[in-house]
Design a protein around this motif. Structure first.
Motif, PDB file in Angstrom:
ATOM      1  N   ARG A  21      16.538  37.840  -3.806  1.00 12.49           N
ATOM      2  CA  ARG A  21      15.431  38.589  -3.247  1.00 12.49           C
ATOM      3  C   ARG A  21      14.203  38.383  -4.101  1.00 12.49           C
ATOM      4  O   ARG A  21      14.107  38.882  -5.217  1.00 12.49           O
ATOM      5  N   CYS A  33      12.803  38.978   3.416  1.00 17.02           N
ATOM      6  CA  CYS A  33      13.697  39.849   4.186  1.00 17.02           C
ATOM      7  C   CYS A  33      12.955  41.070   4.726  1.00 17.02           C
ATOM      8  O   CYS A  33      13.417  42.208   4.580  1.00 17.02           O
ATOM      9  N   SER A  34      11.824  40.829   5.351  1.00 15.84           N
ATOM     10  CA  SER A  34      10.981  41.920   5.831  1.00 15.84           C
ATOM     11  C   SER A  34      10.590  41.718   7.282  1.00 15.84           C
ATOM     12  O   SER A  34      10.651  40.610   7.818  1.00 15.84           O
ATOM     13  N   GLN A  86      10.334  45.999   4.134  1.00 16.80           N
ATOM     14  CA  GLN A  86      11.408  45.168   3.587  1.00 16.80           C
ATOM     15  C   GLN A  86      12.754  45.805   3.920  1.00 16.80           C
ATOM     16  O   GLN A  86      12.951  47.008   3.767  1.00 16.80           O
ATOM     17  N   PRO A  88      16.794  46.078   3.352  1.00 20.93           N
ATOM     18  CA  PRO A  88      17.910  45.777   2.455  1.00 20.93           C
ATOM     19  C   PRO A  88      19.032  45.080   3.193  1.00 20.93           C
ATOM     20  O   PRO A  88      19.496  45.558   4.231  1.00 20.93           O
ATOM     21  N   LYS A  89      19.479  43.953   2.653  1.00 22.48           N
ATOM     22  CA  LYS A  89      20.519  43.182   3.334  1.00 22.48           C
ATOM     23  C   LYS A  89      21.857  43.903   3.380  1.00 22.48           C
ATOM     24  O   LYS A  89      22.686  43.611   4.239  1.00 22.48           O
ATOM     25  N   ASP A  90      22.060  44.855   2.463  1.00 24.53           N
ATOM     26  CA  ASP A  90      23.343  45.563   2.488  1.00 24.53           C
ATOM     27  C   ASP A  90      23.426  46.554   3.650  1.00 24.53           C
ATOM     28  O   ASP A  90      24.456  47.187   3.862  1.00 24.53           O
ATOM     29  N   LYS A  91      22.343  46.698   4.430  1.00 22.69           N
ATOM     30  CA  LYS A  91      22.382  47.542   5.622  1.00 22.69           C
ATOM     31  C   LYS A  91      22.815  46.763   6.859  1.00 22.69           C
ATOM     32  O   LYS A  91      22.906  47.319   7.950  1.00 22.69           O
ATOM     33  N   PRO A  95      27.348  42.608   4.387  1.00 28.24           N
ATOM     34  CA  PRO A  95      26.289  42.111   3.507  1.00 28.24           C
ATOM     35  C   PRO A  95      26.222  40.590   3.504  1.00 28.24           C
ATOM     36  O   PRO A  95      27.234  39.909   3.488  1.00 28.24           O
ATOM     37  N   TYR A 155      21.839  44.856  11.903  1.00 30.92           N
ATOM     38  CA  TYR A 155      21.149  45.693  10.926  1.00 30.92           C
ATOM     39  C   TYR A 155      21.277  47.168  11.313  1.00 30.92           C
ATOM     40  O   TYR A 155      20.970  47.560  12.438  1.00 30.92           O
TER      41      TYR A 155
END
Length: 231
Positions: A21, A33-34, A86, A88-91, A95, A155
């Motif tokens: 990131r 990632c936005s 932005q 978060p990719k963990d959402k 992941p 997402y």
């Protein structure tokens, strides 16, 4: 202008080193990632929360569906982004990115059954699909493209459409800076002030009708006629 979702050797090295990131850098139009947003000429002068939207790769490059069979890469169609959010990719449902760069077998299945190793894998697949789609402001537009990407990424495990996506960025988006805020709001204030001053109640009726028809179209097309607005 870049034509593919490929990282250059320096960026690839950063990814492999675990720095998946990068930092937000508005001066270079980099929003990793936005989701990014900018006002549309004329339409945003009357309805300031309606604008053009795009989604960014892991290296921050903006992708936006800007015309028939055309996804713009690193050249946001209506000028510099004024708002961003932005993600978060963990959402995502599973992941993305970190484990793949470390060589682990940790993938996500997209809706078509293909393997997604990274965030950029999902964006690449969506870009390839939208490069073969016609563009229409009313049925298949930039919001359709971003919603399609979020659905592919699962997402927040949500089912995204053009309406909840617009509300999501409206409520959660951040201004890039004060100048960006003025660039978005000031034209609406000027147009509305001049309209009321010169047109009075006639202008207010026109503004209300225009706003109602445009918003009503997307509400009906999204929730009542579900095949009308493409995702």
């Amino acid at each position: 202008m870049e034509t593919e979702l490929d990282l250059d050797p320096e960026q690839q090295q950063m990814m492999e080193s675990g720095f998946s990131r990068m930092q937000i850098d508005p001066r270079r139009s980099r929003f990793p990632c936005s989701i990014v947003w900018s006002p549309l000429p004329v339409i945003s002068w009357f309805i300031p929360f309606i604008g053009h939207i795009g989604i960014c790769r892991e290296d921050g490059v903006i992708l936006d569906f800007a015309g028939p069979n055309f996804v713009c890469v690193d050249n946001f169609a209506f000028g510099a982004a004024t708002r961003y959010l932005q993600l978060p990719k963990d959402k995502c449902c599973i992941p993305l990115g970190q484990s793949a760069y470390k060589g682990e077998e940790h993938y996500m299945q997209d809706e078509a059954g293909g393997e997604l190793r990274t965030w950029d894998d999902a964006l690449l697949k969506s870009t390839q699909e939208f490069q073969h789609r016609s563009y229409s402001l009313f049925t298949c537009n930039c919001h359709s493209f971003v919603a399609h990407n979020l659905n592919r990424l699962s997402y927040l495990s949500n089912r995204w459409n053009v309406v909840n996506l617009a509300i999501f960025i409206l409520l959660n988006g951040r201004w890039v800076n004060k100048t960006s805020m003025l660039r978005t709001i000031l034209p609406f204030v000027i147009v509305f002030f001049l309209g009321v001053t010169l047109g009075g109640f006639t202008f207010l009726k026109f503004w209300f009708l225009f706003t109602s028809v445009l918003i009503g179209w997307f509400l009906l097309g999204t929730y009542c006629f579900k095949n009308l607005i493409q995702l």
